[in-house]
Design a protein around this motif. Structure first.
Motif, PDB file in Angstrom:
ATOM      1  N   SER A  17      51.708  42.952   3.623  1.00  0.00           N
ATOM      2  CA  SER A  17      52.646  41.494   3.265  1.00  0.00           C
ATOM      3  C   SER A  17      51.862  40.639   4.803  1.00  0.00           C
ATOM      4  O   SER A  17      52.512  39.673   3.082  1.00  0.00           O
ATOM      5  CB  SER A  17      53.579  41.499   3.863  1.00  0.00           C
ATOM      6  OG  SER A  17      54.352  42.091   5.590  1.00  0.00           O
ATOM      7  N   GLY A  18      50.817  40.247   4.819  1.00  0.00           N
ATOM      8  CA  GLY A  18      50.337  39.331   5.864  1.00  0.00           C
ATOM      9  C   GLY A  18      50.799  38.681   6.566  1.00  0.00           C
ATOM     10  O   GLY A  18      50.512  38.169   7.321  1.00  0.00           O
ATOM     11  N   ALA A  52      45.618  31.869   8.245  1.00  0.00           N
ATOM     12  CA  ALA A  52      46.183  30.444   8.174  1.00  0.00           C
ATOM     13  C   ALA A  52      45.087  29.821   8.287  1.00  0.00           C
ATOM     14  O   ALA A  52      45.517  28.166   7.977  1.00  0.00           O
ATOM     15  CB  ALA A  52      46.495  30.316   9.554  1.00  0.00           C
ATOM     16  N   ASN A  53      44.535  30.129   6.935  1.00  0.00           N
ATOM     17  CA  ASN A  53      43.763  28.665   6.310  1.00  0.00           C
ATOM     18  C   ASN A  53      43.509  28.807   5.228  1.00  0.00           C
ATOM     19  O   ASN A  53      42.102  28.068   4.492  1.00  0.00           O
ATOM     20  CB  ASN A  53      41.634  29.622   6.905  1.00  0.00           C
ATOM     21  CG  ASN A  53      40.993  28.169   7.003  1.00  0.00           C
ATOM     22  OD1 ASN A  53      41.231  26.685   7.057  1.00  0.00           O
ATOM     23  ND2 ASN A  53      39.849  28.499   6.972  1.00  0.00           N
ATOM     24  N   SER A  54      44.844  28.841   4.573  1.00  0.00           N
ATOM     25  CA  SER A  54      44.732  28.530   2.613  1.00  0.00           C
ATOM     26  C   SER A  54      44.246  27.048   2.979  1.00  0.00           C
ATOM     27  O   SER A  54      43.693  27.189   1.340  1.00  0.00           O
ATOM     28  CB  SER A  54      46.115  29.724   2.077  1.00  0.00           C
ATOM     29  OG  SER A  54      46.704  28.370   2.952  1.00  0.00           O
ATOM     30  N   SER A  55      43.901  26.301   3.312  1.00  0.00           N
ATOM     31  CA  SER A  55      43.722  25.064   3.129  1.00  0.00           C
ATOM     32  C   SER A  55      42.896  24.250   3.733  1.00  0.00           C
ATOM     33  O   SER A  55      42.320  23.389   3.174  1.00  0.00           O
ATOM     34  CB  SER A  55      45.148  24.327   4.261  1.00  0.00           C
ATOM     35  OG  SER A  55      44.432  24.688   5.467  1.00  0.00           O
ATOM     36  N   GLU A  86      48.836  21.400   2.559  1.00  0.00           N
ATOM     37  CA  GLU A  86      47.457  21.443   2.373  1.00  0.00           C
ATOM     38  C   GLU A  86      47.283  20.654   3.519  1.00  0.00           C
ATOM     39  O   GLU A  86      45.569  20.739   2.975  1.00  0.00           O
ATOM     40  CB  GLU A  86      47.534  21.211   0.474  1.00  0.00           C
ATOM     41  CG  GLU A  86      48.490  19.780   0.614  1.00  0.00           C
ATOM     42  CD  GLU A  86      49.933  20.308   0.435  1.00  0.00           C
ATOM     43  OE1 GLU A  86      50.111  18.962  -0.804  1.00  0.00           O
ATOM     44  OE2 GLU A  86      50.389  20.841  -0.063  1.00  0.00           O
ATOM     45  N   ASP A  87      47.305  20.333   4.051  1.00  0.00           N
ATOM     46  CA  ASP A  87      47.025  18.749   5.277  1.00  0.00           C
ATOM     47  C   ASP A  87      46.137  19.613   6.497  1.00  0.00           C
ATOM     48  O   ASP A  87      46.032  19.264   7.433  1.00  0.00           O
ATOM     49  CB  ASP A  87      47.670  18.492   5.576  1.00  0.00           C
ATOM     50  CG  ASP A  87      48.298  17.199   4.159  1.00  0.00           C
ATOM     51  OD1 ASP A  87      47.321  17.061   3.074  1.00  0.00           O
ATOM     52  OD2 ASP A  87      48.958  16.072   3.806  1.00  0.00           O
ATOM     53  N   GLN A 105      54.230  26.207  13.868  1.00  0.00           N
ATOM     54  CA  GLN A 105      54.234  28.160  13.110  1.00  0.00           C
ATOM     55  C   GLN A 105      53.828  27.628  12.065  1.00  0.00           C
ATOM     56  O   GLN A 105      53.385  27.246  11.757  1.00  0.00           O
ATOM     57  CB  GLN A 105      55.459  28.634  13.010  1.00  0.00           C
ATOM     58  CG  GLN A 105      55.420  29.340  12.257  1.00  0.00           C
ATOM     59  CD  GLN A 105      57.153  29.612  11.237  1.00  0.00           C
ATOM     60  OE1 GLN A 105      58.094  28.592  11.167  1.00  0.00           O
ATOM     61  NE2 GLN A 105      57.709  30.706  11.349  1.00  0.00           N
ATOM     62  N   THR A 106      52.978  28.755  12.139  1.00  0.00           N
ATOM     63  CA  THR A 106      51.451  28.285  10.709  1.00  0.00           C
ATOM     64  C   THR A 106      52.025  28.623   9.860  1.00  0.00           C
ATOM     65  O   THR A 106      52.503  29.532   9.187  1.00  0.00           O
ATOM     66  CB  THR A 106      50.079  29.629  10.670  1.00  0.00           C
ATOM     67  OG1 THR A 106      51.054  31.508  10.836  1.00  0.00           O
ATOM     68  CG2 THR A 106      49.339  29.598  12.129  1.00  0.00           C
ATOM     69  N   HIS A 107      51.850  27.486   8.635  1.00  0.00           N
ATOM     70  CA  HIS A 107      52.166  27.553   7.454  1.00  0.00           C
ATOM     71  C   HIS A 107      51.903  28.713   6.318  1.00  0.00           C
ATOM     72  O   HIS A 107      52.791  29.262   6.083  1.00  0.00           O
ATOM     73  CB  HIS A 107      51.698  26.600   7.027  1.00  0.00           C
ATOM     74  CG  HIS A 107      51.592  25.133   6.995  1.00  0.00           C
ATOM     75  ND1 HIS A 107      52.835  24.666   6.460  1.00  0.00           N
ATOM     76  CD2 HIS A 107      50.755  23.595   7.399  1.00  0.00           C
ATOM     77  CE1 HIS A 107      52.665  23.163   7.641  1.00  0.00           C
ATOM     78  NE2 HIS A 107      51.333  22.903   8.063  1.00  0.00           N
ATOM     79  N   ASP A 108      50.772  29.885   6.635  1.00  0.00           N
ATOM     80  CA  ASP A 108      50.223  31.017   5.915  1.00  0.00           C
ATOM     81  C   ASP A 108      51.432  31.545   6.289  1.00  0.00           C
ATOM     82  O   ASP A 108      51.197  32.715   5.749  1.00  0.00           O
ATOM     83  CB  ASP A 108      48.797  30.729   6.164  1.00  0.00           C
ATOM     84  CG  ASP A 108      48.551  29.995   5.281  1.00  0.00           C
ATOM     85  OD1 ASP A 108      48.748  29.322   4.549  1.00  0.00           O
ATOM     86  OD2 ASP A 108      47.247  30.007   5.361  1.00  0.00           O
TER      87      ASP A 108
END
Length: 522
Positions: A242-243, A291-294, A466-467, A475-478
């Motif tokens: 689930s990530g 945590a690096n989709s950005s 995205e920034d 808390q990481t966005h992803d």
């Protein structure tokens, strides 16, 4: 009673790193009844173990694992394997820091709004502001025992400060004092007053300087909720289908690979090791790292605009006596673009012992000017420049082709000055020289930046995913159960030494994590 948690216990919070961020988060969570396993790559040393000798202490405490360096910064030439002097030990760089504890100025939380568009800079406003941070700064200052806050007196001024003060006042500077320091001016919080020994960077033998090594870490352990494992080098963070993160793999002191399960993971390995770990944790689901989709992990590395000015006088100063960072001039920390740059800088006294002075005065530049300067060491005064540098997308930590002793790619640190950094440094050099010339310096030496310990950015906070890498809580966005707990979460660097802000954010983050855990949200 020191806790021992099972490797299969998936109810624990795993904190990676035990410095100003990780050490404080670990203790704050433990005090709230949360079970914590803190993993520290280095060994454990207490005041009785610290060595009052620059080279030997460096060998004891420094992170000397390989790194690589690129970019046009001077460090890539002079210290290519050592882009930063950070500590590899329980307590992290809070053992080595000088103790300067300054709040950000209000405008520094909103650098993009305040400074506008700066070509080549990747500026962003923090998703928090001075008003929101004020109560957390109060808690951090009380924890650290910061002088000149609360009812705590300032430290006495040594000769190095007196020279700086007289010169600064002659130039019309007004905010000149012995600093807001996390060094006791009187007994406080079971720690004795400063004895003015002068080896602040080598670990405080008296415990007068706050360090997580002998405050937050043992206090967290005393709750029975914190287990610290030293010589535990984290290799990667694991996740499920689930990530969500599920645990971490680390090499123990015998070199064996272990896996500690976790409910939540907090990354606090300093601004090189934290992004390196996220990038080394790439998987099929997260091919570019966690945590690096950005594509922001590792980017926007800041180290503060730094440099030094030393001056020789006709009489002895003996700058090494007393606290290393014995005073500050804050007048230039304001934002005033009429000077030719945005943001500002602090001027702080700094002394180096003969061994480090020989290494850093002007690396590689032997000859009469260098040797005659060392001959004048007793008559020397010195200051360090700390200014806001511009975040740039290309100043970044990536994975190097070089591998460490565990076979893991090491961090490559790419950094080049922004024109704003250069303009600010040149202004600061001129003002530093003017301060000393105003009190009769016979020679002044502006020196290039050293390997810096103020490593910031690389996993920055942002309002929009995205920034940046994490939200206003770190808390990481992803990934909801993966947090950034160190200086790598800094959106911008401000002009102030960062530790107080790292501690304030850590106290605030621990409060958030405990609340979210209790509510069943993470």
């Amino acid at each position: 009673m020191v806790a021992k948690f099972d490797l299969t216990d998936d109810s624990v919070v795993v904190v990676i790193g035990t410095g100003a961020g990780g050490g404080v988060v670990s203790n704050e969570l433990a005090q709230k009844g949360v079970k914590v396993v803190a993993l520290e790559a280095g060994g454990r040393y207490l005041p009785e173990d610290y060595i009052n000798d620059e080279w030997e202490s460096f060998g004891q405490l420094a992170w000397t694992d390989p790194r690589t360096t690129s970019g046009d910064w001077r460090v890539a030439k002079d210290f290519s394997g050592l882009p930063a002097w950070i500590v590899k030990a329980v307590g992290g760089t809070t053992i080595h820091w000088a103790g300067a504890s300054l709040r950000f100025q209000d405008h520094e939380w909103k650098a993009k709004t305040t400074y506008g568009e700066i070509e080549g800079a990747n500026l962003l406003d923090w998703p928090i502001d001075a008003e929101e941070m004020a109560p957390w700064y109060d808690k951090a200052e009380a924890k650290l025992g910061v002088t000149r806050t609360g009812d705590r007196a300032g430290l006495p001024g040594n000769n190095n400060f007196k020279v700086l003060e007289k010169g600064a006042k002659a130039l019309g500077y007004e905010e000149v004092h012995t600093g807001r320091m996390a060094i006791n001016s009187a007994d406080y919080d079971d720690r004795m007053a400063c004895q003015q020994t002068g080896f602040c960077f080598q670990g405080c033998k008296w415990g007068a300087k706050w360090s997580a090594a002998y405050t937050d870490i043992p206090r967290g352990e005393a709750t029975g909720n914190l287990e610290v494992r030293d010589h535990a080098h984290v290799a990667r963070i694991l996740h499920d289908d689930s990530g969500k993160v599920t645990g971490v793999e680390y090499f123990d002191k015998d070199g064996n690979l272990q896996m500690q399960k976790a409910r939540i993971v907090c990354v606090a390995g300093n601004s090189f090791e934290s992004p390196r770990l996220l990038l080394n944790s790439a998987s099929e689901m997260f091919p570019n790292g966690l945590a690096n989709s950005s594509d922001q992990v590792g980017r926007n590395y800041m180290r503060h605009m730094t440099g030094s000015v030393y001056a020789v006088f006709d009489k002895p100063v003996r700058m090494w006596r007393g606290t290393t960072m014995a005073g500050i001039v804050r007048d230039e920390a304001r934002h005033d673009p009429s000077r030719g740059f945005v943001g500002g800088y602090e001027l702080e006294t700094l002394s180096l012992g003969i061994p480090f002075m020989a290494a850093f005065l002007n690396p590689g530049a032997w000859g009469r000017s260098f040797t005659s300067a060392l001959d004048s060491y007793e008559n020397m005064a010195g200051l360090w420049i700390v200014g806001e540098d511009m975040p740039q997308a290309t100043n970044r930590v990536t994975l190097s082709d070089v591998k460490d002793q565990w076979g893991l790619p090491v961090a490559n640190v790419n950094f080049s000055d922004h024109p704003n950094d250069v303009a600010m440094r040149n202004h600061a050099y001129a003002q530093g020289e003017a301060i000393y010339n105003a009190v009769g310096a016979t020679r002044t030496f502006p020196t290039p930046p050293y390997p810096s310990t103020h490593n910031l950015g690389t996993n920055r906070m942002s309002e929009k995913p995205e920034d940046g890498v994490c939200n206003k809580w770190g808390q990481t966005h992803d990934i909801a159960n993966l947090f950034i707990s160190d200086g790598s979460q800094f959106t911008t660097g401000a002009a102030e030494n960062p530790t107080l802000t790292i501690v304030a954010l850590a106290i605030r983050q621990a409060d958030f994590i405990a609340r979210e855990m209790a509510a069943g949200n993470i």
